[in-house]
Design an enzyme around this catalytic site. Structure first.
Site, PDB file in Angstrom:
ATOM      1  N   ILE A  15       7.461  14.311   1.071  1.00  0.00           N
ATOM      2  CA  ILE A  15       6.253  14.114   1.984  1.00  0.00           C
ATOM      3  C   ILE A  15       6.043  12.679   2.564  1.00  0.00           C
ATOM      4  CG2 ILE A  15       3.722  14.132   2.068  1.00  0.00           C
ATOM      5  CD1 ILE A  15       3.997  16.410  -0.076  1.00  0.00           C
ATOM      6  N   VAL A  58       3.768   0.276  -6.777  1.00  0.00           N
ATOM      7  CA  VAL A  58       2.479   0.189  -6.489  1.00  0.00           C
ATOM      8  C   VAL A  58       1.475  -0.005  -7.768  1.00  0.00           C
ATOM      9  CG1 VAL A  58       2.673   1.413  -4.456  1.00  0.00           C
ATOM     10  CG2 VAL A  58       2.340   2.671  -6.404  1.00  0.00           C
ATOM     11  N   ASN A  84       0.677   7.918  -1.287  1.00  0.00           N
ATOM     12  CA  ASN A  84       1.473   9.193  -1.470  1.00  0.00           C
ATOM     13  C   ASN A  84       2.257   8.767  -2.714  1.00  0.00           C
ATOM     14  OD1 ASN A  84       3.085  11.484  -0.731  1.00  0.00           O
ATOM     15  ND2 ASN A  84       4.672  10.058  -0.827  1.00  0.00           N
ATOM     16  N   TYR A 148      -1.358  14.882 -15.157  1.00  0.00           N
ATOM     17  CA  TYR A 148      -0.935  14.818 -13.583  1.00  0.00           C
ATOM     18  C   TYR A 148      -2.387  15.212 -13.311  1.00  0.00           C
ATOM     19  CZ  TYR A 148       0.963  16.066  -9.090  1.00  0.00           C
ATOM     20  OH  TYR A 148       1.178  16.196  -8.036  1.00  0.00           O
ATOM     21  N   LYS A 152      -4.909  13.379 -10.526  1.00  0.00           N
ATOM     22  CA  LYS A 152      -5.280  13.757  -9.133  1.00  0.00           C
ATOM     23  C   LYS A 152      -6.772  14.165  -8.955  1.00  0.00           C
ATOM     24  CE  LYS A 152      -1.107  13.324  -7.565  1.00  0.00           C
ATOM     25  NZ  LYS A 152      -1.020  12.560  -6.431  1.00  0.00           N
TER      26      LYS A 152
END
Length: 252
Positions: A15, A58, A84, A148, A152
């Site tokens: 993506i 990051v 992202n 995960y 999110k």
């Protein structure tokens, strides 16, 4: 007209790379961020000179500060930040070690916080936009996603915090939550049974594409979304909407 600049993390593939290409097609410059140097270098060669690769992690505060300084030095401004970069490890709750938990949180959650915070001064100058990439796993619980999915879900709430606090500076913050997307990785790890189950659960009855997700991201960063902030957009073929059990009730 001044050429706009977007910073995209996790830009070496999937993506992130699709988003990079779309921004460039729309006349933007892009700072491509990824910690996988060889993959980033190869990916940057598939796009025009409007893309500039920067190898940084990051999840490391010091590297994030260096990254922002390097990007601004090279490109002069920031109009959009697309958080992202992400990692995943699908394990049962009882088998998820703290090391695994932290590895996922460091990139998926800490990385979004660090990059967003470090780019706020530049975004204030342009009244820019932040788009965080969440997941339908952050909107609804699922098996094997304790780390995960939780990461999110936290990103989703962080987006709302950013919108609430940064709006006074003209900075917008939104979150895109992709559903099943037809990436090389997904196709490699999704068995026929998993694919069939996903297709049955989605009203559109198909996987999304990387390009379809990038279109939503670009829209939220563009002037066309100038009055949109604090929104969580599930780009998932309707998967999150239908809930549990509806596929069996559908007409043939």
């Amino acid at each position: 007209m001044t050429q706009k600049v977007a910073l995209v993390t996790g830009a070496a593939r999937g993506i992130g790379l699709a988003t990079t290409k779309l921004f460039i097609d729309q006349g933007w410059k892009v700072a491509m961020i990824d910690r996988d140097g060889p993959e980033l270098s190869a990916a940057s060669k598939t796009v025009s000179d409007a893309a500039s690769p920067f190898e940084y992690d990051v999840s490391d505060p010091a590297q994030v500060d260096q990254m922002v300084e390097a990007v601004l030095s090279a490109l002069g401004r920031l109009d959009a930040v697309v958080n992202n970069a992400g990692v995943a490890d699908f394990l049962p709750v009882e088998d998820t070690s703290f090391a695994t938990w932290r590895r996922i949180m460091e990139t998926n959650l800490d990385g979004v916080f660090l990059v967003s915070q470090a780019t706020i001064p530049a975004l204030k100058e342009t009244k820019g936009a932040i788009v965080n990439i969440g997941s339908i796993s952050g909107l609804r619980a699922s098996t094997l996603r304790v780390a995960y999915g939780t990461s999110k879900a936290a990103v989703i709430h962080m987006t709302k915090q950013q919108a609430a606090e940064l709006g006074e500076y003209g900075i917008r913050a939104n979150c895109v939550c992709p559903g099943p997307v037809k990436t090389k990785l997904a196709m490699a790890v999704h068995s026929p049974e998993i694919i069939s189950a996903y297709l049955d659960a989605m009203p559109l009855g198909r996987y999304g594409t990387e390009n379809e997700i990038s279109e939503v991201i670009h829209f939220l960063c563009s002037d066309k979304a100038s009055f949109v902030t604090g929104q969580i957009v599930a780009a998932d073929g309707g998967f999150e909407t239908t809930g549990v059990g509806l596929p069996a009730l559908r007409r043939e």
